[in-house]
Design an enzyme around this catalytic site. Sequence first.
Site, PDB file in Angstrom:
ATOM      1  N   GLU A 252       0.900  -1.242   0.079  1.00 30.64           N
ATOM      2  CA  GLU A 252      -0.192   0.044   0.022  1.00 30.64           C
ATOM      3  C   GLU A 252       0.907   1.061  -0.072  1.00 30.64           C
ATOM      4  O   GLU A 252       1.407   1.594   1.163  1.00 30.64           O
ATOM      5  CB  GLU A 252      -0.965  -0.059   1.517  1.00 30.64           C
ATOM      6  CG  GLU A 252      -1.737  -1.153   1.447  1.00 30.64           C
ATOM      7  CD  GLU A 252      -3.069  -1.087   0.289  1.00 30.64           C
ATOM      8  OE1 GLU A 252      -3.105  -0.149  -0.370  1.00 30.64           O
ATOM      9  OE2 GLU A 252      -3.776  -2.130   0.319  1.00 30.64           O
ATOM     10  N   CYS A 286      -2.754   8.802   2.485  1.00 33.96           N
ATOM     11  CA  CYS A 286      -2.149   8.475   1.256  1.00 33.96           C
ATOM     12  C   CYS A 286      -3.686   8.546   0.331  1.00 33.96           C
ATOM     13  O   CYS A 286      -3.169   8.815  -0.997  1.00 33.96           O
ATOM     14  CB  CYS A 286      -1.910   7.109   1.399  1.00 33.96           C
ATOM     15  SG  CYS A 286      -3.155   5.789   2.199  1.00 33.96           S
TER      16      CYS A 286
HETATM   17  P1  NAD Z   1      10.301   7.040   3.944  1.00 36.50           P
HETATM   18  O1  NAD Z   1      10.228   6.625   2.720  1.00 36.50           O
HETATM   19  O2  NAD Z   1      11.502   7.028   4.681  1.00 36.50           O
HETATM   20  O3  NAD Z   1       9.595   5.863   4.813  1.00 36.50           O
HETATM   21  C1  NAD Z   1       8.217   5.607   4.774  1.00 36.50           C
HETATM   22  C2  NAD Z   1       7.678   4.610   5.639  1.00 36.50           C
HETATM   23  O4  NAD Z   1       8.691   3.079   5.462  1.00 36.50           O
HETATM   24  C3  NAD Z   1       8.303   4.910   7.216  1.00 36.50           C
HETATM   25  O5  NAD Z   1       7.050   4.454   8.145  1.00 36.50           O
HETATM   26  C4  NAD Z   1       9.508   4.202   7.405  1.00 36.50           C
HETATM   27  O6  NAD Z   1       9.682   3.987   8.858  1.00 36.50           O
HETATM   28  C5  NAD Z   1       9.587   2.772   6.725  1.00 36.50           C
HETATM   29  N1  NAD Z   1      10.709   2.497   6.130  1.00 36.50           N
HETATM   30  C6  NAD Z   1      11.638   3.254   5.684  1.00 36.50           C
HETATM   31  N2  NAD Z   1      12.613   2.589   5.204  1.00 36.50           N
HETATM   32  C7  NAD Z   1      12.197   1.070   5.439  1.00 36.50           C
HETATM   33  C8  NAD Z   1      12.861  -0.061   5.331  1.00 36.50           C
HETATM   34  N3  NAD Z   1      13.955  -0.342   4.619  1.00 36.50           N
HETATM   35  N4  NAD Z   1      12.314  -1.254   5.783  1.00 36.50           N
HETATM   36  C9  NAD Z   1      10.983  -1.168   6.399  1.00 36.50           C
HETATM   37  N5  NAD Z   1      10.479  -0.012   6.438  1.00 36.50           N
HETATM   38  C10 NAD Z   1      10.932   1.176   5.959  1.00 36.50           C
HETATM   39  O7  NAD Z   1       9.208   8.393   4.142  1.00 36.50           O
HETATM   40  P2  NAD Z   1       8.783   9.340   5.145  1.00 36.50           P
HETATM   41  O8  NAD Z   1       9.678  10.229   4.993  1.00 36.50           O
HETATM   42  O9  NAD Z   1       8.817   8.582   6.527  1.00 36.50           O
HETATM   43  O10 NAD Z   1       7.670   9.624   4.628  1.00 36.50           O
HETATM   44  C11 NAD Z   1       7.407  10.458   3.221  1.00 36.50           C
HETATM   45  C12 NAD Z   1       6.674   9.767   2.394  1.00 36.50           C
HETATM   46  O11 NAD Z   1       6.437   8.381   2.536  1.00 36.50           O
HETATM   47  C13 NAD Z   1       5.226  10.418   1.981  1.00 36.50           C
HETATM   48  O12 NAD Z   1       5.784  11.603   1.318  1.00 36.50           O
HETATM   49  C14 NAD Z   1       4.492   9.362   1.601  1.00 36.50           C
HETATM   50  O13 NAD Z   1       4.637   9.448   0.039  1.00 36.50           O
HETATM   51  C15 NAD Z   1       4.896   8.263   2.106  1.00 36.50           C
HETATM   52  N6  NAD Z   1       4.056   7.728   3.149  1.00 36.50           N
HETATM   53  C16 NAD Z   1       2.993   7.017   2.890  1.00 36.50           C
HETATM   54  C17 NAD Z   1       2.362   6.397   3.830  1.00 36.50           C
HETATM   55  C18 NAD Z   1       0.829   5.624   3.301  1.00 36.50           C
HETATM   56  O14 NAD Z   1      -0.011   5.573   3.992  1.00 36.50           O
HETATM   57  N7  NAD Z   1       1.114   5.280   2.240  1.00 36.50           N
HETATM   58  C19 NAD Z   1       2.356   6.697   5.226  1.00 36.50           C
HETATM   59  C20 NAD Z   1       3.651   7.420   5.514  1.00 36.50           C
HETATM   60  C21 NAD Z   1       4.396   7.852   4.542  1.00 36.50           C
END
Ligand code: NAD
Length: 478
Positions: A252, A286
Amino acid sequence: MSNAYPSSLQLHIDGEWIDVGDRDVHQVINPATGQAISDLPKANNADLDRALDAAGRAFPLWRDTPVGERAAILHKAADLLRERAPEIGRLMTAEQGKPLAQAIGEVTASATHFDIMAEEAKRCYGRVLVRPKGMNSFVKYQPVGPVAAFSPWNFPVFTPIRKLAPALAAGCSIILKPAEETPASPIEMIRCLIDAGLPSGVAQVIFGDPAQVSSHLIASDVIRKISFTGSVPVGKHLMKLAAEGMKRTTMELGGHAPVLVFDDCDLEKTLDLTAAQKFRNAGQVCVSPTRFYVQSGIYDRFVDEFSKRAAKVAVGDGFADGTEMGPLAIPRRPSAVGAMAEDAKAKGAQVRLGGERQDGNGFFYNPTVLADVPLQADIMNDEPFGPVAVMRPFDTLDEAIEQANRLPLGLAAYAFTENLRTANIVGDAIEAGMVAINNLTVSPGDAPFGGVKESGHGSEDGPDGLKAYMVTKAIHQS
Ligand code: NAD
């Protein structure tokens, strides 16, 4: 009830609550104040191996537990979650920032998922195929096996429960790694399951370095399924790890939801609904309505009236009375959102409202409306994931659909029109997993929730969400 947030938190592995001890620590920050409020233990490799071993042992026992018993535990956990919603909501507001009423509402809405999946699991019927006398062919659905699930910080209880509820209902064990930024409320959700009688090792909660935890868990032979909610780049990375072991995935990922506003819509209703929904959870959703394409005849009026409504959104600490929008949840978001707004401005967008963060230690970014945003602006192409609405005019239905579909993303899409033909065409033609017409409801719990294109694959919720944790088996008997 107090607003107290525990000064240190715990992992739950193999039936045991585990303190920080000599583990590395992640500091949990209150995004409204920028202050550290708690120490969260980070699991080391020995913790992860213990969790994997426990998940492997718990799986056959839970799989063979009659579905009625599994369902009873999930219903009991749902009751506990509802009972404890005011306390869990307080934890969520302290760690995530959203207004308290919205946090409590999230917990209550989440409880429904345990109820829905408890009942779905009882009705997960297979098939008997037509065969000559003495022969039988059956199609059965069986739990896939131990699951590793990763959930983000925007909905700390709602996103993980969409994984926990179907996995547990199906008969899988699950290791959950919620976001380190928002740990206490999902920990309390796991506590509800344990207090409801879930056996040891069936649901465990860990935190740590995300990349280390995910690579370690996904590489293990114990894990048979990965479920992730988060950003597109991380989703792609986890899929590559999963491919090594040919493991099933549900992804997702991000969206950038278009909102097509046709000039025959009920304008007041459209404005009221969209302006309220845009700033819910500070736009960190999202499926947040973000790319507004408004038909030329009503464009100017829509931009004006939307901006007036957005200007009234009360921004503040989620614990303060009357707050409608809290801070952004994590420290890197205000600068990320700000950079996108500045880029749009530099490329010719009109800033009709906001466009700046607030002074102070909290991570506040003001409600923002950008009009006439050029297509080459970053914000027209990358999800802002913040309290920003971007607007552009369109003339024809074909043009609106083309604009809605122009990105490689396809999670939610919205349209507002009183014309049945337009509604029918839009519903069919938009490339998105969910299309809502004249409303903004895309997560009712009993309908599939998921994206197409780079927004991911697999559905959560409803019967499709349960099947995501099952494998299909054919048994031929003669
Ligand atoms: P990010 O890409 O650093 O992280 C997104 C999520 O993934 C976080 O919860 C983080 O803890 C987790 N994560 C990061 N690296 C991981 C790995 N190697 N293995 C497992 N989990 C990992 O982004 P961010 O700065 O935290 O959030 C920004 C972007 O993330 C937003 O612009 C949005 O697009 C997306 N986001 C989407 C949702 C959603 O509901 N689809 C939720 C939160 C963030």
